[in-house]
Design an enzyme around this catalytic site. Structure first.
Site, PDB file in Angstrom:
ATOM      1  N   CYS A 111       0.743  -0.984   0.052  1.00  0.00           N
ATOM      2  CA  CYS A 111      -0.596   0.219   0.393  1.00  0.00           C
ATOM      3  C   CYS A 111       0.891   1.257   0.342  1.00  0.00           C
ATOM      4  O   CYS A 111       0.790   2.812   0.147  1.00  0.00           O
ATOM      5  CB  CYS A 111      -1.099   0.185   0.786  1.00  0.00           C
ATOM      6  SG  CYS A 111      -1.821  -1.275   1.253  1.00  0.00           S
ATOM      7  N   HIS A 235      -3.581   6.727   2.282  1.00  0.00           N
ATOM      8  CA  HIS A 235      -4.130   5.793   1.723  1.00  0.00           C
ATOM      9  C   HIS A 235      -5.128   5.464   2.499  1.00  0.00           C
ATOM     10  O   HIS A 235      -4.975   5.276   3.533  1.00  0.00           O
ATOM     11  CB  HIS A 235      -3.209   4.997   2.032  1.00  0.00           C
ATOM     12  CG  HIS A 235      -3.316   3.156   1.910  1.00  0.00           C
ATOM     13  ND1 HIS A 235      -4.171   2.497  -0.262  1.00  0.00           N
ATOM     14  CD2 HIS A 235      -2.982   1.860   2.804  1.00  0.00           C
ATOM     15  CE1 HIS A 235      -4.044   1.981   0.436  1.00  0.00           C
ATOM     16  NE2 HIS A 235      -4.065   1.149   2.047  1.00  0.00           N
ATOM     17  N   ASN A 265     -10.096  -1.151  -0.895  1.00  0.00           N
ATOM     18  CA  ASN A 265      -8.834  -0.461  -0.640  1.00  0.00           C
ATOM     19  C   ASN A 265      -8.181  -0.945  -1.909  1.00  0.00           C
ATOM     20  O   ASN A 265      -8.121  -1.860  -1.839  1.00  0.00           O
ATOM     21  CB  ASN A 265      -8.087  -1.140   1.009  1.00  0.00           C
ATOM     22  CG  ASN A 265      -6.297  -1.089   1.198  1.00  0.00           C
ATOM     23  OD1 ASN A 265      -5.725  -0.894  -0.244  1.00  0.00           O
ATOM     24  ND2 ASN A 265      -6.116  -1.003   2.079  1.00  0.00           N
TER      25      ASN A 265
END
Ligand code: ACO
Length: 308
Positions: A111, A235, A265
């Site tokens: 990520c 993020h 996500n």
């Protein structure tokens, strides 16, 4: 150092998987997913490959930058779901786009991939080996998710974001800090060709604490405070992580950009998708001071403060 985001673009597949669809697949509910994560739906690449998504986002970024493919000197592509074992997805993207003068390679930092990639792009530009870099974050996480595991399958989605960065222009990286801790790799990992394994509760706490630390540090290194920030683009992991982070930093949620309700996500793609969308919506404007932060498998984490 002078780094200008000359163009931004993103692409998400048109196929939407809602929480109500997931209710029919695993023992979960829209109410549980919404209150625990903020996610309402995510996009799934049923027909597109990773390279298709990367190409569409990149073409939009090139168009926005008014740059031709042969003006790109390097392609840095961040992903944990590469199209092939090798060569790098960046090389496959290079040939699709016709960036014939570029060197191209992938990086893997989960990520945090986009922020790590920005650090790499900055290094390439400051060393003089490239003037203009295409930086892409792209993931096809739907292929890495166990669709029978309700603790992970509700969280992730597919998509791509791309930016063209160069040293020409008014933009700046004011400060940045990247961190890794391999000791904690088992909190979030996938075996080769395997599914995502995650210790969600531990990750939640570590994510908030680690991102807060690096955010405070980059602000302090730049001699700025939270009052100087126009927009935070984090993020998109979980809305509760973003709320906890904002509270710890003392920043109102109105300054924190989130599109997690639409896309879930998307790992390395999440920040460039959010940047490009915020720019399109007029929330991200030239001259803004923007704080970006991420945490993911590795564990890896980091924060980058820019003047956009
Ligand atoms: N639907 C219904 N119930 C569920 C689901 C689901 N989809 N998933 C788990 N549950 C149950 C659990 O089994 C547990 O039941 P029990 O109490 O009977 O044992 C209960 O819900 C609570 O589970 P927790 O894991 O404690 O729930 P929590 O509030 O921690 O939320 C979540 C879980 C959303 C995963 C959260 O921990 C989280 O977001 N962690 C961070 C994970 C993350 O963001 N990972 C992405 C990569 S890293 C990054 O991007 C930062």
């Amino acid at each position: 150092m002078g780094i200008t985001f000359e163009g931004l673009g993103f692409y998400v597949p048109s196929d939407v998987l809602t929480n109500f669809d997931l209710e029919r697949m695993v023992d979960t509910s829209d109410e549980w997913i919404t209150t625990r994560t903020g996610i309402k739906e995510r996009r799934i690449a049923r027909t597109e490959s990773l390279i298709d998504m990367a190409e569409k986002a990149s073409r939009r970024a090139l168009e926005d930058a008014k740059v031709e493919p042969d003006q790109i000197d390097a392609i840095v592509l961040a992903t944990i779901t590469p199209h092939l074992g090798f060569p790098a997805s960046a090389c496959l993207l290079q040939t699709r786009l016709g960036c014939k003068d570029a060197f191209a390679f992938d990086i893997s930092a989960a990520c945090s991939g986009f922020l790590y990639g920005l650090e790499v792009a900055r290094g390439i530009i400051s060393s003089g080996s490239a003037k203009r870099v295409l930086l892409v974050g792209v993931e096809k996480l739907s292929e890495m998710v166990n669709w029978q595991d309700r603790s992970t399958c509700v969280l992730f989605g597919d998509g791509a974001g791309a930016v063209v960065v160069s040293s020409e222009g008014e933009g700046e990286i004011l400060s940045s800090l990247m961190r890794s801790d391999g000791e904690t790799w088992e909190i979030l990992y996938a075996e080769r060709c395997g599914y995502i394994n995650m210790k969600g509760r531990e990750l939640f706490k570590l994510a908030v604490r680690s991102m807060e630390e690096v955010c405070q540090e980059v602000l302090s290194r730049a001699g700025l405070t939270v009052n100087d920030i126009d927009l935070v683009i984090p993020h998109q992991a979980n809305i509760r992580i973003l709320e906890a982070l904002a509270e710890k930093l003392g920043i109102g949620m109105e300054k924190v950009y989130s599109n997690i309700h639409k896309y879930g996500n998307t790992s390395a793609a999440s920040i460039p998708i959010a940047m490009a969308e915020a720019y399109q919506e007029g929330r991200l404007r030239r001259g803004n001071v923007v704080l970006m932060t991420a945490m993911g498998g590795g564990l890896t984490w980091g924060a980058t403060l820019i003047k956009f």
